[in-house]
Design an enzyme around this catalytic site. Structure first.
Site, PDB file in Angstrom:
ATOM      1  N   ASP A 227       0.824  -1.210   0.000  1.00 13.89           N
ATOM      2  CA  ASP A 227       0.000   0.000   0.000  1.00 13.89           C
ATOM      3  C   ASP A 227       0.860   1.263   0.000  1.00 13.89           C
ATOM      4  OD1 ASP A 227      -2.019  -1.915   0.348  1.00 13.89           O
ATOM      5  OD2 ASP A 227      -2.042  -1.647   2.518  1.00 13.89           O
TER       6      ASP A 227
ATOM      7  N   GLU B 162     -11.091  -1.361  -4.340  1.00  6.72           N
ATOM      8  CA  GLU B 162     -10.484  -0.668  -3.210  1.00  6.72           C
ATOM      9  C   GLU B 162      -9.307   0.183  -3.685  1.00  6.72           C
ATOM     10  OE1 GLU B 162      -9.260  -3.777  -0.548  1.00  6.72           O
ATOM     11  OE2 GLU B 162      -7.421  -4.205  -1.667  1.00  6.72           O
TER      12      GLU B 162
END
Length: 362
Positions: free
Chosen positions: A60, A233
């Site tokens: 991430d 997402e």
């Protein structure tokens, strides 16, 4: 007057010739010296600086450039750290600085995911996901810092950022700055009983408060969005040179090799809150490349090179098939280009350990 003999005349000629030869030789040296650049061999071109992926181990990734520095962060689970550098390609040689660690037992004390930092209204803000432990407690939170250097001052906890009509579960918050307004985008579920991860948007009153009801921009409905489960997402905003807005997101389960990137395009001068103004690409825009040891490439961010001449994508992927959402994920960066219609062309994940030129200006 002395009479010059044949022998004397010969000696005079020989002496004169010697002097002339010496003068000519000196002239040749001067001329050669003046024109030496023309006769020198072609100089060697400067060595191209190169780097290899992965940059670091992690998942991430997020990066922002400001005042000549890059600030980088990624998921660490129990805290938030920032890395400050002038060269993204050398990220692994930079030490991280812890800027936030929640108090144990609080609603935001566990599972800190996907922090992202923005400079809004002359202050720094970090948006991050956290909960109390169980997955259903995951929400999105905000930190504020008014100091110019985000590494050297304390961060103020502004609490949760949420909308009352969509507060069941939320992760991966990001910000869209558009026409002097701020919009918040995140991945959420329609209610506590449904596992589908959709992407929502709401206009912001300020960097820590939403002011409008939410709109769902995209749900996982295409075949490449549902590997391992229906997931949309990690929304990220990208703008081209004309200011057109793209929302790039991650699709399918991160626990699969088929985690990949999709994209929505906002029409020119469109309204981000008008769902019909967004168009979803029917095919993924960035996918796995087994031959290049890139499985599950996703959850990305974007940045400009030091001299602002190049566009780069930074993302995480796995080197081996089946590694899923494990700590084995690693962060990679590569340059991307633009198609003639103004849309981004991310290409194919480059091979790990394959040297590529550093971002221009490093």
């Amino acid at each position: 007057m002395k009479r010059i003999t044949r022998i004397d005349f010969f000696n005079i000629q020989r002496t004169t010739a010697g002097v002339i030869s010496k003068v000519l030789f000196a002239l040749i040296l001067v001329i050669s010296s003046c024109g030496s650049n023309a006769s020198d061999p072609t100089p060697e071109p400067p060595t191209v600086k190169r780097f290899v992926n992965p940059l670091v181990t992690g998942a991430d990734p997020w990066i922002i450039k400001k005042d000549g520095f890059y600030y980088y962060t990624h998921t660490l689970g129990n805290r938030i750290e920032l890395w400050k550098t002038t060269a993204v390609s050398q990220l692994k040689s930079v030490a991280g600085h812890q800027v936030f660690k929640p108090e144990a037992g609080k609603d935001n004390s566990e599972n800190l995911w996907a922090p992202e930092m923005f400079f809004l209204n002359n202050k720094w803000y970090i948006y991050y996901t956290a909960g109390k432990g169980p997955d259903q407690t995951q929400r999105t939170w905000v930190l504020e810092n008014e100091n110019a250097n985000p590494l050297n001052a304390s961060w103020v906890d502004k609490g949760r950022i949420f909308a009352s009509d969509a507060d069941f579960w939320s992760i991966d918050g990001t910000v869209l700055e558009y026409k002097e307004k701020l919009y918040f985008l995140w991945s959420g579920r329609p209610d506590i009983s449904v596992q589908n991860q959709n992407i929502y948007i709401a206009e912001m009153e300020n960097p820590w408060t939403l002011k409008t009801p939410t709109k769902m921009l995209t749900a996982p409905e295409l075949s490449w969005e549902v590997h391992g489960g229906p997931v949309n997402e990690g929304p990220e905003i990208l703008k081209n040179k004309d200011g057109q807005v793209f929302m790039v997101y991650s699709a399918s389960g991160c626990w699969t090799d088929d985690y990949q990137l999709g994209m929505l395009t906002l029409k020119v001068d469109g309204d981000p809150m008008e769902v019909s103004d967004w168009t979803k690409s029917t095919k993924p825009v960035f996918t796995k490349s087994p031959q290049n040891l890139a499985y599950g490439p996703g959850h990305n961010a974007f940045f400009k090179s030091v001299d602002d001449k190049e566009d780069w994508i930074i993302y995480h992927a796995n080197t081996n098939s089946g590694d899923g959402c494990s700590p084995k994920r690693n962060v990679r960066a590569q340059r991307f280009t633009w198609n003639n219609d103004g849309t981004p062309n991310f290409g194919t994940p480059v091979h790990v350990n394959s040297p590529q030129p550093v971002p221009s200006g490093e």
